[in-house]
Design an enzyme around this catalytic site. Structure first.
Site, mmCIF file in Angstrom:
data_model
loop_
_atom_site.group_PDB
_atom_site.id
_atom_site.type_symbol
_atom_site.label_atom_id
_atom_site.label_comp_id
_atom_site.label_asym_id
_atom_site.label_seq_id
_atom_site.Cartn_x
_atom_site.Cartn_y
_atom_site.Cartn_z
ATOM 1 N N LYS A 201 1.121 -0.657 -0.143
ATOM 2 C CA LYS A 201 -0.222 0.170 0.210
ATOM 3 C C LYS A 201 1.359 1.110 -0.058
ATOM 4 C CE LYS A 201 -2.508 -3.190 2.165
ATOM 5 N NZ LYS A 201 -2.334 -4.754 2.285
ATOM 6 N N LYS A 384 -0.464 -3.834 11.110
ATOM 7 C CA LYS A 384 0.585 -4.776 10.552
ATOM 8 C C LYS A 384 1.853 -3.606 11.811
ATOM 9 C CE LYS A 384 -1.754 -5.545 7.295
ATOM 10 N NZ LYS A 384 -3.110 -6.507 6.975
#
Length: 464
Positions: A201, A384
């Site tokens: 991303k 994360k």
């Protein structure tokens, strides 16, 4: 009657996974990290706005990092090894903004896109044809028509439910759109790999602003996870973490985007100022790390292992998909047994039942080794992140599972220093306030049906 139904469900669950394992076929456990033994010490090198710094300048920066941090040997024991196994440099002079959840992240991205002057490079695993996806598409089309070059990479598998018509207006506007590892047999590439995914991303605007983290382009992120309103089980808010960065390290993220574009044989990019001269914007030291299955081992994985093995005080891991390999599992248990405060923040709700049960199959041995486990309530945890000794932080797209370490293209930012570590620590504590701790005695009271599901899912861990 209820017992018969439960047994039938369990049998069906096991049969499904047995068929899947036969389909994939058995493989030996690969070596996914090099020898982690410490190597001969040498000075850690840093880069500034104008390239590599001198040895004297690098020593001065390292000394300042140590002075500003808690009493921890992580810089001595970890950074030397990291500099040898990771190709990208430690870059000073950056400003890093922590973005929590979708609304704040999207607002920051919208602003950057709207103010773009030269180009927009975007790489995402998932872009959905929904309210959020269409908002991004409209902004990108508008900027392309105004003369700003748009280059988009999206993962074919991650965006499998996004119709091809969604991308047509982007292409017609002049934007370059590249499908990573197409799964359509009519356009499949010669070296196509069934398990290869681009899970990154990444958004780069004008080569001066970079966004990295765990947030995809989807309406599931429309709500914040710390809202006081009670969520519904059918539509829980998603909890995620992202970063906005300006400064010299942006060029390192730009290199990663360009490498993917080239490896996927994208059309030649229009000439733009992709690597402008960047100046100091702040005091953060950042390393850009991109992992690829084409490499002999995952750079993010070995960097995280090194940090865990070097920890002296505390390890806080927040992750959506926790299916550790033996080395990571051992590293966490050994850290806890040597007195490090090891805490795992994992989801109580999930979008993958297989991963959910596989993850929980490790709880007993981790809890028995004094690792603390918490499950985030009232939200679907997708972040994360990691924080070690309050001075080593990482945020990115990498899950703590085999897929991320072996098959995915991933991207993370590592931030060194106590100031950013303080922000990460505060965010972790905030999450704990909305979490429930898993206690070993209570955990062992779970039903036999749940235990069977955990064991069955664990057999599938290598392929999740």
């Amino acid at each position: 009657m209820h017992v018969k139904i439960e047994v039938a469900k369990i049998a069906k669950f096991i049969a499904m996974m047995f068929c899947l394992m036969l389909f994939v076929s058995c493989k030996s456990i690969p070596i996914i990290a090099p020898d982690m033994a410490m190597r001969p010490s040498h000075i850690v090198q840093f880069n500034g706005a104008h390239g590599p710094l001198t040895t004297q300048q690098s020593k001065a920066i390292l000394a300042r990092l140590k002075k500003d941090s808690a009493d921890t040997p992580i810089f001595d024991r970890h950074l030397v090894l990291e500099s040898e196994i990771v190709g990208s440099p430690l870059v000073m002079g950056n400003k890093v903004e922590l973005l929590v959840d979708g609304p704040k992240t999207y607002d920051s991205m919208y602003s950057a896109i709207e103010n773009a002057k030269d180009h927009i490079n975007m790489e995402t695993f998932l872009i959905e044809d929904d309210e959020i996806g269409r908002r991004f598409a409209e902004l990108l089309i508008s900027k392309q028509r105004s003369g700003v070059q748009v280059n988009l990479i999206y993962d074919s598998f991650g965006s499998i439910y996004t119709p091809k018509e969604f991308f047509k207006p982007l292409k017609e506007s002049g934007a370059n759109v590249l499908e990573f590892n197409p799964i359509n047999p009519l356009v499949v590439q010669k070296d196509w790999q069934i398990n290869a995914r681009d899970h990154r991303k990444l958004l780069i605007v004008d080569g001066q602003i970079a966004f990295v983290g765990g947030i995809n382009i989807s309406s599931v992120y429309s709500k914040g996870s710390f809202s006081r309103s009670k969520p519904t089980d059918d539509d829980p808010p998603w909890r995620d973490t992202h970063l906005r960065m300006i400064g010299p390290v942006v060029s390192e993220f730009q290199k990663l985007f360009m490498t993917t574009w080239g490896e996927q044989k994208g059309e030649p990019l229009a000439s733009r100022n992709y690597f402008p001269e960047l100046t100091k914007k702040g005091n953060e030291v950042v390393r850009a790390i991109g992992s690829s299955p084409e490499e002999p081992y995952s750079q993010i994985y070995v960097t995280l292992l090194s940090a865990i093995n070097s920890a002296e005080n505390q390890i806080f891991l927040t992750n959506a998909y926790f299916v550790p390999d033996p080395k990571l599992l051992t590293a966490l248990k050994e850290a806890a047994q040597r007195g490090v405060d090891v805490r795992l923040l994992l989801p109580e709700k999930t979008d993958s039942n297989m991963v959910f049960y596989a993850s929980r199959s490790y709880y007993d041995e981790l809890l028995s080794a004094n690792v603390k486990i918490y499950e985030r309530q009232d939200a679907l945890l997708h972040a994360k992140t990691a924080l070690v000794d309050d001075v080593w932080s990482t945020i990115g797209s990498t899950n703590l599972d085999w897929r991320s370490f072996l098959n995915n293209q991933e991207i993370n930012a590592i931030i060194l220093g106590a100031d950013f570590g303080t922000q990460m620590h505060a965010l972790f504590e905030q999450d704990l306030e909305s979490s429930k701790q898993v206690v070993l005695e209570e955990w062992r009271k779970r039903s036999i049906g749940v235990r069977i599901k955990e064991r069955a899912a664990r057999l599938w861990a290598r392929w999740l």
